[in-house]
Enzyme design. Sequence first.
Site, PDB file in Angstrom:
ATOM      1  N   TRP A 353      -1.744   3.684  -1.256  1.00 59.62           N
ATOM      2  CA  TRP A 353      -2.274   3.501   0.097  1.00 59.62           C
ATOM      3  C   TRP A 353      -1.516   2.399   0.830  1.00 59.62           C
ATOM      4  O   TRP A 353      -1.619   2.273   2.051  1.00 59.62           O
ATOM      5  CB  TRP A 353      -3.770   3.189   0.052  1.00 59.62           C
ATOM      6  CG  TRP A 353      -4.126   1.785  -0.379  1.00 59.62           C
ATOM      7  CD1 TRP A 353      -3.697   1.133  -1.497  1.00 59.62           C
ATOM      8  CD2 TRP A 353      -5.005   0.880   0.289  1.00 59.62           C
ATOM      9  NE1 TRP A 353      -4.248  -0.125  -1.571  1.00 59.62           N
ATOM     10  CE2 TRP A 353      -5.059  -0.309  -0.496  1.00 59.62           C
ATOM     11  CE3 TRP A 353      -5.757   0.949   1.452  1.00 59.62           C
ATOM     12  CZ2 TRP A 353      -5.837  -1.405  -0.134  1.00 59.62           C
ATOM     13  CZ3 TRP A 353      -6.538  -0.154   1.808  1.00 59.62           C
ATOM     14  CH2 TRP A 353      -6.563  -1.303   1.023  1.00 59.62           C
ATOM     15  N   ASP A 354      -0.718   1.615   0.065  1.00 62.95           N
ATOM     16  CA  ASP A 354       0.138   0.593   0.672  1.00 62.95           C
ATOM     17  C   ASP A 354       0.943   1.167   1.835  1.00 62.95           C
ATOM     18  O   ASP A 354       1.156   0.504   2.846  1.00 62.95           O
ATOM     19  CB  ASP A 354       1.136   0.058  -0.365  1.00 62.95           C
ATOM     20  CG  ASP A 354       0.486  -0.483  -1.627  1.00 62.95           C
ATOM     21  OD1 ASP A 354      -0.563   0.049  -2.021  1.00 62.95           O
ATOM     22  OD2 ASP A 354       1.048  -1.402  -2.234  1.00 62.95           O
ATOM     23  N   GLU A 495     -10.246  -4.149  -6.294  1.00 60.48           N
ATOM     24  CA  GLU A 495     -10.127  -3.483  -7.592  1.00 60.48           C
ATOM     25  C   GLU A 495     -10.738  -4.283  -8.743  1.00 60.48           C
ATOM     26  O   GLU A 495     -10.646  -3.849  -9.904  1.00 60.48           O
ATOM     27  CB  GLU A 495      -8.655  -3.170  -7.868  1.00 60.48           C
ATOM     28  CG  GLU A 495      -8.104  -2.122  -6.916  1.00 60.48           C
ATOM     29  CD  GLU A 495      -6.613  -1.911  -7.029  1.00 60.48           C
ATOM     30  OE1 GLU A 495      -6.144  -0.840  -6.613  1.00 60.48           O
ATOM     31  OE2 GLU A 495      -5.910  -2.822  -7.523  1.00 60.48           O
TER      32      GLU A 495
END
Length: 781
Positions: A353-354, A495
């Site tokens: 998703w970076d 996370e």
Amino acid sequence: MQNQNISHSPDQWSIIENDFNSDYIGKCEVIMALGNGYMGIRSTPEEKYLTETRNWFVSGTFNKAHDTEVTELPNIPDVIQMTLEINGRRFTLDEGQVKSYTRSLDLKTGELVRNILWHTDETGDLDIEFHRLVSSHDLHLVAQEIRIKPLEKDCQIKVVSGINGQVTNSGAQHFVEGSKRFYDKKVMHMNQVTTESDIEVFINVMHRIVLDDQRLDHDTLIMMDRRKIFGHMSFSTSVGSQVSITKFSNVGTTRDLEFVDMDRESIKKELLNRIEGYWDKSFQEVLEASGLALKDKLWDQARVEIDSSVSFDQVAARFAMYHLYGMMPAHDKRMGIGAKGLSGEGYKGHSFWDTEVFMFPYFLYTRPELARQLLEYRYLTLPGARKKAYENGFEGAQFPWESAWLEDGEVTPVWGAADIVTGKSTKIWSGFIEQHISADIAFAIYQYYNVTGDEAFMEDFGYEMLFETAKFWASRLEDGQDGLLHINNVIGPDEYKEHVDDNAFTNYLVDLNFELSISFAKKVRDENPKLYKDFDKKLGLDSWISVWEEKRRKIFLPRPNQDRVIPQDSTYLTKEIIDLTKYKNQEHVGSLFHDYNLTQVNNMQVSKQADIMMLFYLREDLFSREVKLANWEYYEPKTLHDSSLSLSTHAIIANDIGNKDLAYELYTRCREIDLGQNMKSSDHGIHAASLGGMLQVVLNGFGGLRILNGKLRIEPNIPNTWKSLTYDFHWQGDTLRVEVSQTEFVISNMTKNNDMVEFSYKGNDYLLREKTTVLLDKVSK
């Protein structure tokens, strides 16, 4: 604090290494890495060191080393190594006397230069220069030149140089050895084939030796070994003369788009012809051609000028722009951007998703055609996303958490670091339950459409991805006892919190995914009945609109509590609070795991990275300043910023809530992830998302550039150390320039393709025709 070993040139275009220490060689291997989007080379010195990491990657050449491993970018044979022996002494900076040393990367031209004054009893003083370039003009070309000038003694020089296929990915061998040959006593050739993906890689190298201005005829003794071909060259030079060893190398693969219709032998011949075309070219000619191409592709396309009392602010912005250029595969939409770009083996070259949340915005505002290409890459992976959803019992498309080649599907490794309590490998759950990436991609599509108005893209790619991700989320939602719909058992951006229910970031992005799919489906139905019919036939669109409307009405969206704090997930606020002072002041990220394992951390109020703050950034229109401030005060002390993605988001939100001094402090910490004091922070590769985040702080934070409800809003708030900020960006077919000072900003339409451009500033609407000046309101939002 800026690293004392790393400085910059007065013109703010070069970063400079002032001293050499082989114990910390990885730092400048990475921050001075060279690339052009097609390939990237870690800037390992020519001479060998025990602590070095030699990496050369070609975009898209993914391979599995073994059935038990995930696919990764293979480390292709090294061409950079060149061994020098001078008067019987092997050149190395670990021996002899280094009287002076600098290494610099010119961000404007992409040239890497080392200047060394080296002394031994055998050689006397030697002035040695190393020049290196990855061409922006010829994407397949690498150029090197070593210039040696004896200052005290005549020298007999031996050079050993060629192609070394004995490199690996941390021990994993990705290639079956092919052929080696020395053509016409001029070109060394090697080709190898990847073990699983059957990609053939062709590499050629060629050398030329010049004494002062006279080309030397020299004999090359060719040596071949397993996975290796090297030439031995000998010559002499006298005091005051300069000898130059120029090495040109090129690479091509059967995966290259330009060679897709050619057989392997034809590709090999084509690359040989190309390298031979450089036989009479000088390094300087190649450098000039590359510099012009880099100017055209990067510096003329993206303007970010910072007039700051801290000159490193400008250098850092150019550093980020240079590296994002070097990792963007502009030549081929079948490829994404890896989390470490092309500068190291970290994250195996995979896209996260970076890309959409951190790197995509920079390309969107400066090179929208490249932003479109990144989204087209995601579209090409749609079959794999559909397959992943189906295999998990869902409908629509569930995009992989880590993505590589188009057909590879989910490539997140299953096992990771050691658990300090159990001693076992820790399971990596991201590939299974970190699912917000599907909504992140939908958000990026929406941003792209707002900035460009590119209806053709939406019709060909965008609508389908929106509809398919909405179908996934509709099937993913679960009924709750409260009569609402929930998203259970996920990982959000933070996370350190696994297997949570109703992660606020995820739920709110899913809500937007539904909103966009509903509105765009109705738009297509009303404006393009034929296309709507096609979507209905392919996706069952007609029946899904009412489903999405019902699901959206019932989706649970975490709201602020009585203290205005939004629960990050359903249990975060009930977890144990511990003293994090030790970990907030840590020298190295992840020190928390020296004392706890992930299971224990999962039950504490501690966050790896921005989560609620990221929600405030992407969906800022939904929350008041008071709510943002309350959540900042609650979550920021509990956030360790153990992810390089975190600091930039917190910097932007700090600026939004009116604390620009803190915003600037966080921005400098963000920039120092790669450029700062920690000499080991970059060993596995550049922090690509952090670079994109840095530029978002500059453009979207301090520069105030935002999209709000599909409309352009500009609310600059630059640091007190900045006299001005100037940047260009694209908006719906025009290039606009914003010049910000401490008291006003001026916005100009540089292209005037539209008669008027609408934008807002602090609730007031403006119409831009050619140039508009807006006085800054110093009252906090």
